[in-house]
Design a protein around this motif. Structure first.
Motif, PDB file in Angstrom:
ATOM      1  N   ILE A   1       1.851  -3.877   4.297  1.00  0.00           N
ATOM      2  CA  ILE A   1       1.435  -2.501   4.042  1.00  0.00           C
ATOM      3  C   ILE A   1       2.356  -1.850   3.016  1.00  0.00           C
ATOM      4  CG2 ILE A   1       1.165  -0.220   5.099  1.00  0.00           C
ATOM      5  CD1 ILE A   1       0.375  -1.684   7.691  1.00  0.00           C
ATOM      6  N   GLN A   2       3.648  -2.097   3.125  1.00  0.00           N
ATOM      7  CA  GLN A   2       4.600  -1.510   2.177  1.00  0.00           C
ATOM      8  C   GLN A   2       4.364  -2.049   0.775  1.00  0.00           C
ATOM      9  OE1 GLN A   2       8.259  -2.565   4.092  1.00  0.00           O
ATOM     10  NE2 GLN A   2       8.391  -0.639   5.219  1.00  0.00           N
ATOM     11  N   ILE A   3       4.107  -3.343   0.659  1.00  0.00           N
ATOM     12  CA  ILE A   3       3.844  -3.946  -0.649  1.00  0.00           C
ATOM     13  C   ILE A   3       2.555  -3.383  -1.244  1.00  0.00           C
ATOM     14  CG2 ILE A   3       3.238  -6.105  -1.805  1.00  0.00           C
ATOM     15  CD1 ILE A   3       5.233  -7.492   0.093  1.00  0.00           C
ATOM     16  N   SER A   4       1.542  -3.205  -0.421  1.00  0.00           N
ATOM     17  CA  SER A   4       0.276  -2.643  -0.903  1.00  0.00           C
ATOM     18  C   SER A   4       0.452  -1.211  -1.381  1.00  0.00           C
ATOM     19  CB  SER A   4      -0.770  -2.686   0.209  1.00  0.00           C
ATOM     20  OG  SER A   4      -1.012  -4.002   0.609  1.00  0.00           O
ATOM     21  N   ALA A   5       1.218  -0.411  -0.632  1.00  0.00           N
ATOM     22  CA  ALA A   5       1.448   0.983  -1.026  1.00  0.00           C
ATOM     23  C   ALA A   5       2.251   1.045  -2.323  1.00  0.00           C
ATOM     24  CB  ALA A   5       2.175   1.723   0.091  1.00  0.00           C
ATOM     25  N   LEU A   6       3.249   0.184  -2.450  1.00  0.00           N
ATOM     26  CA  LEU A   6       4.053   0.155  -3.668  1.00  0.00           C
ATOM     27  C   LEU A   6       3.207  -0.269  -4.869  1.00  0.00           C
ATOM     28  CD1 LEU A   6       6.860   0.429  -4.954  1.00  0.00           C
ATOM     29  CD2 LEU A   6       7.243  -1.970  -4.408  1.00  0.00           C
TER      30      LEU A   6
ATOM     31  N   GLY B   1      -0.043   0.086  -5.269  1.00  0.00           N
ATOM     32  CA  GLY B   1      -0.953   1.181  -5.604  1.00  0.00           C
ATOM     33  C   GLY B   1      -0.249   2.306  -6.338  1.00  0.00           C
ATOM     34  N   THR B   2       0.958   2.609  -5.912  1.00  0.00           N
ATOM     35  CA  THR B   2       1.732   3.661  -6.575  1.00  0.00           C
ATOM     36  C   THR B   2       2.062   3.273  -8.007  1.00  0.00           C
ATOM     37  OG1 THR B   2       2.700   4.296  -4.458  1.00  0.00           O
ATOM     38  CG2 THR B   2       3.837   5.032  -6.439  1.00  0.00           C
ATOM     39  N   ILE B   3       2.495   2.040  -8.206  1.00  0.00           N
ATOM     40  CA  ILE B   3       2.836   1.572  -9.557  1.00  0.00           C
ATOM     41  C   ILE B   3       1.610   1.588 -10.462  1.00  0.00           C
ATOM     42  CG2 ILE B   3       3.539  -0.467 -10.877  1.00  0.00           C
ATOM     43  CD1 ILE B   3       5.531  -1.057  -8.610  1.00  0.00           C
TER      44      ILE B   3
ATOM     45  N   SER C   1      -1.124   6.640 -16.001  1.00  0.00           N
ATOM     46  CA  SER C   1      -0.950   8.010 -16.480  1.00  0.00           C
ATOM     47  C   SER C   1       0.155   8.147 -17.526  1.00  0.00           C
ATOM     48  CB  SER C   1      -0.659   8.941 -15.301  1.00  0.00           C
ATOM     49  OG  SER C   1       0.578   8.622 -14.722  1.00  0.00           O
ATOM     50  N   LEU C   2       0.924   7.090 -17.787  1.00  0.00           N
ATOM     51  CA  LEU C   2       1.993   7.157 -18.780  1.00  0.00           C
ATOM     52  C   LEU C   2       1.453   6.964 -20.189  1.00  0.00           C
ATOM     53  CD1 LEU C   2       4.925   5.126 -17.195  1.00  0.00           C
ATOM     54  CD2 LEU C   2       4.739   7.581 -17.461  1.00  0.00           C
ATOM     55  N   THR C   3       2.028   7.713 -21.118  1.00  0.00           N
ATOM     56  CA  THR C   3       1.688   7.527 -22.528  1.00  0.00           C
ATOM     57  C   THR C   3       2.948   7.112 -23.278  1.00  0.00           C
ATOM     58  OG1 THR C   3       2.152   9.827 -23.098  1.00  0.00           O
ATOM     59  CG2 THR C   3      -0.096   9.308 -22.395  1.00  0.00           C
TER      60      THR C   3
END
Length: 64
Positions: free
Chosen positions: A16-21, A23-25, A31-33
């Motif tokens: 679960i922690q790996i999946s959340a990380l 998704g966050t990444i 969104s970065l330019t």
């Protein structure tokens, strides 16, 4: 259903922690330019230079 089979069906906390990380990444990456990244690098370099120069100037001034 035995306890061992039921235990296998649950996701481990690590998964679960790996999946959340992940998704966050992925959401941040989209969104970065290049302009944001360039501005961050320039501001970090300027902050480092100002910090270095300030510490050198204060190091020369001896407190009695």
């Amino acid at each position: 259903m035995t306890w061992k089979l039921e235990r296998r069906s649950w996701m481990k906390l690590n998964d679960i922690q790996i999946s959340a990380l992940g998704g966050t990444i992925c959401s941040i990456w989209g969104s970065l330019t290049f302009g944001d990244l360039f501005q961050t690098v320039i501001l970090a370099a300027m902050g480092t230079l100002v910090s270095f120069l300030t510490s050198r100037l204060l190091g020369r001034k001896k407190i009695k």
